[in-house]
Design an enzyme around this catalytic site. Structure first.
Site, PDB file in Angstrom:
ATOM      1  N   ASP A 258      -4.086  -0.287  -5.732  1.00  0.00           N
ATOM      2  CA  ASP A 258      -5.302  -0.872  -6.303  1.00  0.00           C
ATOM      3  C   ASP A 258      -4.891  -2.103  -7.102  1.00  0.00           C
ATOM      4  O   ASP A 258      -3.869  -2.715  -6.812  1.00  0.00           O
ATOM      5  CB  ASP A 258      -6.044   0.158  -7.164  1.00  0.00           C
ATOM      6  CG  ASP A 258      -7.552  -0.079  -7.175  1.00  0.00           C
ATOM      7  OD1 ASP A 258      -7.969  -1.147  -7.649  1.00  0.00           O
ATOM      8  OD2 ASP A 258      -8.307   0.794  -6.711  1.00  0.00           O
ATOM      9  N   HIS A 281      -4.275  -4.900  -5.084  1.00  0.00           N
ATOM     10  CA  HIS A 281      -5.536  -5.634  -4.953  1.00  0.00           C
ATOM     11  C   HIS A 281      -5.600  -6.832  -5.889  1.00  0.00           C
ATOM     12  O   HIS A 281      -6.675  -7.341  -6.182  1.00  0.00           O
ATOM     13  CB  HIS A 281      -6.713  -4.703  -5.204  1.00  0.00           C
ATOM     14  CG  HIS A 281      -6.836  -3.613  -4.177  1.00  0.00           C
ATOM     15  ND1 HIS A 281      -7.708  -2.559  -4.307  1.00  0.00           N
ATOM     16  CD2 HIS A 281      -6.182  -3.421  -3.001  1.00  0.00           C
ATOM     17  CE1 HIS A 281      -7.590  -1.762  -3.253  1.00  0.00           C
ATOM     18  NE2 HIS A 281      -6.658  -2.261  -2.457  1.00  0.00           N
TER      19      HIS A 281
END
Length: 463
Positions: A258, A281
């Protein structure tokens, strides 16, 4: 020289636009404020003065978890030994809470609570391992594993590892399998309601969900910390900062499933320098404004970073229906390598199995600078400013941006975003000056493409 160039650019703008002089002066003041928000090097920081546990300065009381019955074999439950050792260390001035090297300590979910006596050092040299079975997790700690709270002037350091043993948690996530129920999972390492904290050298990996959370803290320094989890592990944010002020991250290497760094509501004075991110991310502000909530994030700077093979690069993401603001952000000296969305502002963020309702209110985004951002993008839309029609993004500044795609042209997408660029800006960001509902340099973008744009490659950071 940079400041002189900025003065020259704004002088030219005043000459050209005349009546826009007041706006230009306001922009110049904003730029000066963004430019003046600097990052001190770690050796210049004097938040507190605590010698390392091996120092000859003063007498240190060594509190070794082995002395309280810890087996360190990775199988026996060492939770009580850690709790007993903490009780002594926390109440002893100049204590060192020692987790010895070369051993693996199985520790269940535990809260290490202060306030503690002065000059506490937490020296992690061995490996602390979490139980790997979600069904046997202590229900009293559904969202935390190692939770340190109400501390002041504490140093965490060492070459050891905090291992969340998260693989079974990831397999049970609804992000991995949509037939699974969506449930929260523990954060591996939390520092909460604390001040004057320093974390140096440790490794955090394979968290059940988030790896390292800084919550409701002031004056936190994180130096040379490594965070790792597989690129497909769900919701495993590297370092997550919430409701905190005066936080510095420096020389950290983060690779997760993430956001490498996520910054959410109630934060101010966040500085990051020399950050390596990938996989993951990217570096995100948000998500903000969920469930019509109010969010405030101010004074965030990232200076010198390398993002490699990440889903996003520099991202600000907000839900429709929120309120509040993101204000005073500077991203500079960032190299991208094969990043899918190098620069993205998304005010239509929707991490939900259902379609999100269109709402008019939004978290305001203003005074955001991108300076010396360069490298390669996987997506044709290298820069995306998808902003609210009723609460447009304003004062977006681009300078010396150069993003290329190896096998094609690149472009900038804008929807209700206003700002300007100077110096080299590639792809062109002239659409920032447009008052059209939406526009794309080097092409036209339809409403259906907007929907695709704002949902693609967006994975949220919190349940």
């Amino acid at each position: 020289m940079d400041n002189l160039f900025v003065v020259f650019v704004f002088g030219m703008l005043i000459a050209v636009f005349g009546v826009a002089g007041n706006m230009v002066c306001d922009n110049m003041s904003m730029l000066h404020e963004l430019e003046s928000f600097n990052i001190e090097e770690d050796n210049e920081l004097n938040v507190f003065d605590i010698p390392t546990w091996k120092s000859e300065r003063g007498i240190k009381t060594l509190v070794n978890v082995d002395s309280f019955g810890a087996a360190g074999d990775g199988v026996s439950d060492d939770t009580q030994a850690f709790q007993k050792a903490w009780g002594i260390a926390c109440n002893t001035t100049n204590a060192v809470f020692l987790v010895p090297q070369g051993r693996h300590y199985l520790v269940n979910a535990t809260k290490f609570q202060g306030p503690c006596a002065d000059n506490l050092i937490i020296q992690i040299e061995g490996t602390i391992v979490a139980p790997d079975e979600p069904s046997k997790w202590d229900p009293n700690f559904p969202r935390t594993w190692l939770d340190f709270t109400k501390l002041n002037g504490v140093l965490f350091q060492g070459h050891g590892v905090i291992d969340g043993s998260g693989s079974k948690w990831w397999a049970a996530s609804c992000k991995t399998n949509k037939t699974n129920p969506c449930r929260g999972a523990p954060t591996a390492f939390t520092i909460d309601k604390s001040s004057a904290i320093k974390v140096k050298g440790i490794t955090i990996k394979n968290a059940q969900q988030m790896n390292f959370v800084i919550s409701q803290c002031d004056a936190v320094r994180v130096n040379a910390v490594q965070v790792s989890a597989p690129g497909d592990s769900p919701n495993t944010d590297g370092i997550h900062i919430t409701a905190s002020t005066n936080v510095i991250l420096q020389d950290c290497k983060i690779g997760t499933g993430d956001d490498c760094v996520s910054i959410v509501n109630g934060t101010s004075g966040i500085k990051m320098k020399r950050i390596f991110c990938g996989p993951g991310h990217g570096i995100s502000i948000g998500s903000l404004g969920k469930d019509n909530s109010t969010a405030m994030v101010t004074k965030v700077v990232l200076d010198t970073a390398y993002l490699r093979e990440t889903t996003n690069g520099l991202r600000i993401k907000t839900w429709q229906g929120g309120s509040g603001y993101v204000r005073g952000v500077r991203f500079q000296n960032v190299k991208m390598e094969n990043v899918s969305n190098p620069i993205i502002i998304d005010q239509f963020y929707c991490d939900s199995p259902k379609t999100c309702q269109n709402l008019t209110s939004a978290v305001q985004i203003t005074q955001v600078m991108y300076k010396n951002i360069y490298g390669t993008t996987k997506s044709a839309k290298a820069m995306k400013f998808a902003c609210s029609d009723t609460v447009p993004c304003r004062n977006i500044v681009l300078t010396d941006v150069n993003l290329e795609k190896e096998d094609g042209q690149v472009e900038t997408y804008c929807n209700s975003a206003q700002g300007f660029g100077y110096g080299i800006v590639h792809p062109s960001a002239e659409c920032l000056n447009s008052h059209d509902k939406d526009s794309t340099i080097n092409g036209q973008t339809s409403e259906s493409e907007l929907a695709d744009l704002t949902t693609a490659d967006i994975v949220h950071t919190e349940l």
